[in-house]
Design a protein around this motif. Structure first.
Motif, PDB file in Angstrom:
ATOM      1  N   VAL A 222      36.350  28.742  25.412  1.00 27.10           N
ATOM      2  CA  VAL A 222      36.085  30.171  25.260  1.00 27.10           C
ATOM      3  C   VAL A 222      36.440  30.851  26.580  1.00 27.10           C
ATOM      4  CG1 VAL A 222      34.355  31.946  24.813  1.00 27.10           C
ATOM      5  CG2 VAL A 222      34.260  29.772  23.566  1.00 27.10           C
ATOM      6  N   VAL A 223      37.187  31.960  26.499  1.00 25.65           N
ATOM      7  CA  VAL A 223      37.711  32.632  27.691  1.00 25.65           C
ATOM      8  C   VAL A 223      37.309  34.107  27.677  1.00 25.65           C
ATOM      9  CG1 VAL A 223      39.803  33.201  29.003  1.00 25.65           C
ATOM     10  CG2 VAL A 223      39.699  31.069  27.685  1.00 25.65           C
ATOM     11  N   LEU A 224      36.988  34.630  28.841  1.00 28.07           N
ATOM     12  CA  LEU A 224      36.699  36.056  29.020  1.00 28.07           C
ATOM     13  C   LEU A 224      37.503  36.570  30.199  1.00 28.07           C
ATOM     14  CD1 LEU A 224      35.039  38.692  28.552  1.00 28.07           C
ATOM     15  CD2 LEU A 224      33.323  37.731  30.096  1.00 28.07           C
ATOM     16  N   ARG A 225      38.192  37.727  30.021  1.00 26.00           N
ATOM     17  CA  ARG A 225      38.940  38.349  31.106  1.00 26.00           C
ATOM     18  C   ARG A 225      38.654  39.837  31.111  1.00 26.00           C
ATOM     19  NH1 ARG A 225      42.983  35.815  28.096  1.00 26.00           N
ATOM     20  NH2 ARG A 225      43.588  33.734  28.844  1.00 26.00           N
ATOM     21  N   SER A 226      38.600  40.406  32.307  1.00 26.61           N
ATOM     22  CA  SER A 226      38.480  41.858  32.439  1.00 26.61           C
ATOM     23  C   SER A 226      39.289  42.304  33.643  1.00 26.61           C
ATOM     24  CB  SER A 226      37.013  42.283  32.585  1.00 26.61           C
ATOM     25  OG  SER A 226      36.452  41.762  33.776  1.00 26.61           O
ATOM     26  N   MET A 227      39.658  43.608  33.659  1.00 27.68           N
ATOM     27  CA  MET A 227      40.505  44.097  34.740  1.00 27.68           C
ATOM     28  C   MET A 227      40.183  45.552  35.064  1.00 27.68           C
ATOM     29  SD  MET A 227      43.604  45.908  35.474  1.00 27.68           S
ATOM     30  CE  MET A 227      44.741  45.785  34.092  1.00 27.68           C
ATOM     31  N   TYR A 228      40.136  45.854  36.352  1.00 26.54           N
ATOM     32  CA  TYR A 228      39.933  47.205  36.875  1.00 26.54           C
ATOM     33  C   TYR A 228      41.094  47.542  37.792  1.00 26.54           C
ATOM     34  CZ  TYR A 228      35.058  46.688  35.372  1.00 26.54           C
ATOM     35  OH  TYR A 228      33.922  46.508  34.622  1.00 26.54           O
ATOM     36  N   ASP A 229      41.275  48.825  38.095  1.00 24.45           N
ATOM     37  CA  ASP A 229      42.198  49.191  39.160  1.00 24.45           C
ATOM     38  C   ASP A 229      41.396  49.641  40.375  1.00 24.45           C
ATOM     39  OD1 ASP A 229      41.471  51.867  38.783  1.00 24.45           O
ATOM     40  OD2 ASP A 229      43.227  52.306  37.533  1.00 24.45           O
ATOM     41  N   PHE A 230      42.082  50.005  41.458  1.00 26.32           N
ATOM     42  CA  PHE A 230      41.395  50.312  42.710  1.00 26.32           C
ATOM     43  C   PHE A 230      40.745  51.691  42.704  1.00 26.32           C
ATOM     44  CE2 PHE A 230      43.111  46.449  44.073  1.00 26.32           C
ATOM     45  CZ  PHE A 230      42.598  46.113  45.316  1.00 26.32           C
ATOM     46  N   ALA A 231      40.923  52.439  41.620  1.00 21.54           N
ATOM     47  CA  ALA A 231      40.185  53.684  41.449  1.00 21.54           C
ATOM     48  C   ALA A 231      38.886  53.443  40.691  1.00 21.54           C
ATOM     49  CB  ALA A 231      41.038  54.705  40.708  1.00 21.54           C
ATOM     50  N   GLY A 232      38.644  52.199  40.302  1.00 17.31           N
ATOM     51  CA  GLY A 232      37.442  51.867  39.550  1.00 17.31           C
ATOM     52  C   GLY A 232      37.586  52.015  38.050  1.00 17.31           C
TER      53      GLY A 232
END
Length: 869
Positions: free
Chosen positions: A575-585
C-alpha cells in the motif's frame, strides 16, 4: 508538523516489528599452488588434488532453507597472479542441462556465480559467472546487493564441460582485476550461487534467509590468501574505425550527396594507480557499436527525455557517481557529455546547413575505486570540443558555433564506518564553457551535496538522506531563459513566491531527500520519506532534473509471503501513499495506491496495481499560466508472464488511466514474445500500443485583446512501436546481434476549448468549448482562426497541432573477442525519420513513412587490441 508526524510513524513501526536472524559464517581455506592449471573446464589437473571440496549448498529459491535438487561443490587455489576456481555441478539428467549459447553477460541457462567481496566491506562484490555452455559473465555489485552492474568487463578466463555427472567449470581470475588491501593474510567475503534453469532453482553455499535484508554482508569467508602482492592493472586498447554512410541524395544540397566515408582512431587505457584505484582514459572515443535510443514523442512540454547510458566508458563504475535527489533526478547524468548541440545556426533562404549530431569528446579520464579502509572515490574529467554548423551558400561556406568547448568535472567520495553499516559521502560537479558568441547557455554551473546512510538491527532498518545545492551563472539572457524554462516557470501568473528577474546573472537552489524504514526481518517491510527541489535548483548542465518547486512526501507498507505453497512460490502486497506541495504551500497532489505480485507454482508471474488521485494540480501544464487542476483520476494495470525459463515465453500487460468525468482516457497494451529455437539462437518481439484520448490537451497560448487565452483541444493520440531482437552465438566469443524498432506516433485534435477557471473541479467550469461557428480553418496557412464574439473579425489564431511522426532505428552487430579483452566489431545501422499527413491511418503511416522510404545506412568496422601487463 508534517515532518514530525512522519518521524513519529517511523518510530512506531520500528518498535512494532521484529528483527531478522543471523547465521554462522561458512569458511573455505585455500592454498597456494606452483603447478600449472589448464582452463578447459575438466578439473583433471594435479593441482586440484591439493585442496578439499567445499559444498553443502542450500536452496534459496523457490523454497529457502531446504536441500537443492542437485548438490554443487567447488575448490579454490591461487598463485602469484591468479585465483583459480573449480566447480562441480551435479545433475542426474545431464541431457536436460540448459547449455544456451549467448553473448557475454547473457546469463541464460544453467550457471554458477562466484561472488567475491575482496574489499571485505560487506557492501560490494565482484561476480564471475560461467554457464554450462562456457559463456562468461561478470557483474559489479554495490549497495549490499541492491545494484548489479553488468557493464563491468574484466579480462579473465573460463570454460565448462558437460559430462555424465552433470557439468564442470573452471575459472582463472587475475588478481589485477580484483581490488584488495594490504594484509599478511587476506580475508575475503565469498559465496556461490547455482541456478538450475529448467527447475527455476537457486542454491547458495552460504545460506541467506529470505527475511534478511543484506546479500553481500551475509556471505561466507575465503581464508588462506597469504602474502598476496599488489597487481597493478595496466591495459592499453587502441582502436581503429572505418565508417561508410549512404543516404538519399538531396538535389542541390552539398551535404547530402548520397554517401560519406571516414576513418577514425583513438585509445582507451586502464591504469592501476594502486591495487584499489584505477585510472581510465579515453582519447577521441567512438561509440558506434552502441544500440540506438528508442523512439518517443513528448506532449507535456518537457522535451528533455531520460535515456539510459550505454557507452562503455561512462557505464563502468557508474554506481560510484550516483547521487539521486528523487526519481530519475540525479546530480550527475553522463548523457550530458557528448550531447546534441544545444543551439542552432540561423540560415537564409536557399542555404544548406550541416549540423553535428553530437558533441565530440576530445578526451576523458576517470579515477575510481574503493580502498580497503572503506573509501569510495570517483573523479571524472572530460572535455568536449567546439561544434560548428557548416552553412553552404552556392559554394561559399561559413561556420557557426552551435556548442562551445566545455569542461565537465565530477568528484564523488564516500566513507564506510560502523562495521560497514553506515556511510557518509559527498559529490561536487563543475561545468565550464568557453561561450564565445553564444549567450543563451550557462557560462558555468556548479553543484554539490552530502549524503549518508545508517543501518541497524542486522541491517534490517535503515535511514538514508542527502542534501544538494546548485549554482549556475551566465549572461542575463541565459539566466532569464532558465527562469522561464518549463522546469522552473518563474513567470507563472499565480505564483506569488516567484518572479522573473531579467537582470539576474545567477541562480542558486537546493534539493534533497530523506527516507528510512525496514527492509529485512520477518514478512513486513515499510519506508517513509520526503524529497524537495527548490524553485532555483538547476542540474541539467551535467545532471538530470525534470521539475522544480516541489516537496514530495511518500510512504508504503508491504507484506511478503516468502515460503512457497502448492499454489505459489512467493507473493507480496503493498500500500502506497504520496502527496506533493509547492514552495508556496499549495497542496497539489494526493495519491493512494495498492499493488501486488504473485510468482505461481508453475513459475508464471502476475502483477497488478490500482490507484486513485483525488487531487492532482500541475504547475507546468499551462506553460507559465495558472495552476491547472486535472480531473479525479483512477488508474490500474495488470500483467501476466509465462515461465521465462521455457524456450518460448511471453508476457502481456495492460494499463488504463482515466478521469472520473470522462475528460481523459489513456490505455497501454504490451506484448512481449521470446523464443529460443536453438541453444545458439534467440529471438524476441516487443509490441507497445498506446491510445490517449484527452479533452484538454495543451495546444498554445494566445491573446484575445488583452485577455490571455490558454488553448486546449481534444486529442486522439496513438503510438505504436515494435522492437525486434535476434541473437546468434557461434561460440561464447563470437556473436551476431540484431536490434530493430519502428516507432510511429499520430495525434489529431478537435473540440478546441480555452481555460476559464483552471482550478475548478468540474471540467465544464474549467474550460469553455468553442463551437463550430467560432472556428474557421485556413487550409492555405494551416491555421485555425478564432472569432470568439462572432463579430466577423478573427480574434486570434493558432497553428494546426495535428502531427504524425515516424522513426526507424536498427543495428546489426557482429562481435568477435578474438583474444580476451580484444575485439572486432562489424556494425550495420539503418534508420529514417519523417512525418506525413495525420489523416492517414496509423499502419498506413507506418508503411508510407518507413517501409517505402529509402533508409540511411552506416557500415562500421571497429578493431581493438588490448595490451595487458
Amino acid at each position: 508538523m508534517r515532518v514530525r508526524t512522519l518521524l513519529l510513524i517511523f518510530s512506531i513501526f520500528c518498535l512494532q516489528f521484529g528483527w531478522g536472524q543471523s547465521l554462522e559464517k561458512k569458511i573455505y581455506t585455500t592454498k597456494k599452488t606452483d603447478k600449472e592449471i589448464l582452463i578447459d573446464g575438466r578439473i583433471d589437473d594435479d593441482a586440484w588434488g591439493t585442496v578439499p571440496w567445499g559444498g553443502d549448498f542450500i536452496q534459496k529459491n523457490p523454497e529457502e532453507g531446504v536441500a537443492p535438487a542437485f548438490q554443487t561443490k567447488f575448490k579454490i587455489l591461487y598463485d602469484a597472479k591468479y585465483l583459480y576456481v573449480a566447480i562441480r555441478a551435479f545433475d542426474e539428467s545431464p541431457e536436460e542441462i540448459e547449455a544456451r549459447l549467448t553473448r557475454r553477460d547473457g546469463f541464460a541457462g544453467d550457471r554458477v556465480n562466484v561472488i567475491i567481496d575482496s574489499y571485505h566491506d560487506k557492501r560490494t562484490a565482484f561476480v564471475f559467472t560461467v554457464t554450462a555452455a562456457g559463456v562468461k559473465g561478470e557483474e559489479f555489485v554495490t549497495q549490499n546487493g541492491q545494484n548489479w552492474d553488468e557493464s563491468w568487463n574484466p579480462v579473465w578466463y573460463t570454460d565448462a564441460v558437460i559430462d555424465d555427472k552433470g557439468w564442470t567449470g573452471e575459472m582463472k581470475i587475475p588478481f589485477s582485476q580484483l581490488r584488495f588491501g594490504k594484509a599478511k593474510e587476506q580475508i575475503w567475503g565469498l559465496n556461490f550461487n547455482r541456478t538450475i534453469f529448467r527447475k527455476n532453482e537457486r542454491s547458495l553455499w552460504q545460506r541467506i534467509p529470505n527475511d534478511i535484508s543484506g546479500f553481500v554482508s551475509e556471505a561466507g569467508e575465503l581464508h588462506g590468501l597469504i602474502d598476496l602482492k599488489s597487481q597493478k592493472q595496466l591495459e592499453i586498447q587502441p582502436f581503429t574505425v572505418l565508417s561508410y554512410e549512404t543516404f538519399e541524395k538531396e538535389p542541390g544540397n552539398p551535404f547530402r550527396d548520397g554517401e560519406n566515408f571516414r576513418v577514425n582512431g583513438g585509445l582507451d587505457a586502464k591504469i592501476g594507480v594502486t591495487n584499489d584505484l584505477t585510472l581510465d582514459v579515453t582519447i577521441n572515443p567512438d561509440f558506434g557499436q552502441v544500440e540506438a535510443d528508442p523512439g518517443n514523442i513528448v506532449l507535456d512540454g518537457f522535451d528533455d527525455v531520460f535515456f539510459r547510458e550505454q557507452r562503455p566508458f561512462f557505464v563502468e563504475n557508474k554506481n560510484i557517481f550516483d547521487f539521486r535527489v528523487g526519481g530519475q533526478d540525479n546530480v550527475f547524468y553522463s548523457r550530458r557529455i557528448g550531447r546534441t548541440p544545444q543551439t542552432s545556426a540561423d540560415s537564409n533562404d536557399g542555404e544548406f546547413v550541416d549540423t553535428p549530431i553530437n558533441s565530440s569528446i576530445i578526451a576523458a579520464a576517470k579515477f575510481s575505486g574503493k580502498t580497503r579502509d572503506g573509501w569510495s572515490i570517483g573523479v571524472l574529467e572530460t572535455v568536449t570540443d567546439n561544434e560548428y554548423a557548416e552553412i553552404d551558400n552556392n559554394g561559399e561556406r561559413r561556420e557557426v558555433l552551435v556548442e562551445p568547448l566545455t569542461n565537465y568535472f565530477v568528484t564523488r567520495v564516500q566513507k564506510d564506518f560502523n562495521d560497514r553499516k553506515s556511510f557518509f559521502g559527498g559529490i561536487f560537479t563543475a561545468t565550464n564553457r568557453d561561450l564565445q558568441s553564444i549567450n543563451t547557455l550557462h557560462k558555468s554551473a556548479y553543484s554539490g551535496g552530502l549524503d549518508f546512510r545508517h543501518e541497524w538491527k542486522n541491517r534490517d532498518y535503515f535511514i538514508q538522506g542527502n542534501f544538494s545545492m546548485s549554482h549556475v551563472s551566465g549572461s542575463k539572457e541565459a539566466i532569464q531563459r532558465t527562469q522561464e524554462s518549463i522546469r522552473h516557470l518563474f513567470q507563472r501568473v499565480d505564483a506569488n513566491h516567484l518572479s522573473v528577474d531579467p537582470n539576474r546573472t545567477s541562480l542558486t537552489g537546493t534539493g534533497g531527500r530523506f527516507f528510512g524504514g525496514k527492509r529485512g526481518g520477518g514478512n513486513w517491510r515499510f519506508f517513509l520519506g520526503a524529497n524537495w527541489k527548490s524553485p532555483e535548483f538547476e542540474l541539467n548542465d551535467i545532471g538530470f532534473l525534470r521539475q522544480t518547486d516541489q516537496i514530495w512526501q511518500f510512504g508504503n507498507i508491504e507484506y511478503l509471503w516468502q515460503n512457497p505453497t502448492k499454489i505459489y512460490r512467493r507473493a507480496s502486497a503493498r500500500v502506497v501513499l504520496r502527496s506533493m506541495y509547492d514552495f508556496a504551500g499549495n497542496f497539489n497532489r494526493i495519491e493512494y495506491e495498492t499493488r501486488g505480485n504473485i510468482n505461481w507454482d508453475n513459475n508464471w508471474n502476475t502483477e497488478g496495481r490500482i490507484g486513485y488521485r483525488p487531487r492532482s494540480i500541475q504547475n507546468s501544464f499551462l506553460r507559465g499560466g495558472p495552476r491547472w487542476r486535472n480531473s479525479e483520476e483512477v488508474y490500474y494495470n495488470f500483467a501476466i508472464g509465462s515461465d521465462s525459463s521455457r524456450r518460448f515465453n511471453f508476457s502481456i500487460g495492460y494499463s488504463n488511466n482515466y478521469g472520473t468525468d470522462d475528460s481523459f482516457d489513456v490505455k497501454n497494451y504490451n506484448l512481449n514474445l521470446n523464443y529460443q529455437p536453438l541453444d545458439a539462437l534467440s529471438v524476441s518481439l516487443s509490441t507497445n500500443f498506446r491510445e490517449n484520448i484527452n479533452k484538454t490537451q495543451y495546444v498554445s497560448e494566445r491573446v484575445n485583446g488583452t485577455t490571455p487565452r490558454y488553448i486546449l483541444g481534444e486529442i486522439d493520440n496513438n503510438n505504436l512501436s515494435f522492437t525486434f531482437r535476434a541473437n546468434y552465438s557461434i561460440n561464447p566469443n563470437l556473436s551476431i546481434q540484431y536490434y530493430g524498432q519502428p516507432f510511429i506516433a499520430r495525434g489529431r485534435y478537435s473540440n478546441f476549448n480555452y481555460v476559464s477557471n483552471s482550478l475548478s473541479e468540474n471540467i465544464d467550469n474549467r474550460v469553455v468549448f468553442l463551437d463550430e461557428n467560432q472556428i474557421d480553418f485556413n487550409n492555405v496557412d494551416d491555421v485555425f482562426q478564432i472569432d470568439e464574439n462572432l463579430d466577423g473579425t478573427t480574434d486570434y489564431e493558432f497553428s494546426n497541432p495535428d502531427f504524425s511522426f515516424a522513426q526507424f532505428r536498427s543495428n546489426l552487430v557482429m562481435r568477435w573477442e578474438y583474444i580476451p579483452g580484444s575485439e572486432f566489431f562489424f556494425v550495420w545501422s539503418q534508420g529514417t525519420t519523417g512525418s506525413q499527413d495525420p489523416d492517414r491511418s496509423l499502419l498506413g503511416g507506418l508503411n508510407n513513412q518507413i517501409l517505402e522510404q529509402e533508409l540511411e545506412n552506416i557500415f562500421l568496422i571497429k578493431f581493438t587490441y588490448r595490451f595487458l601487463k
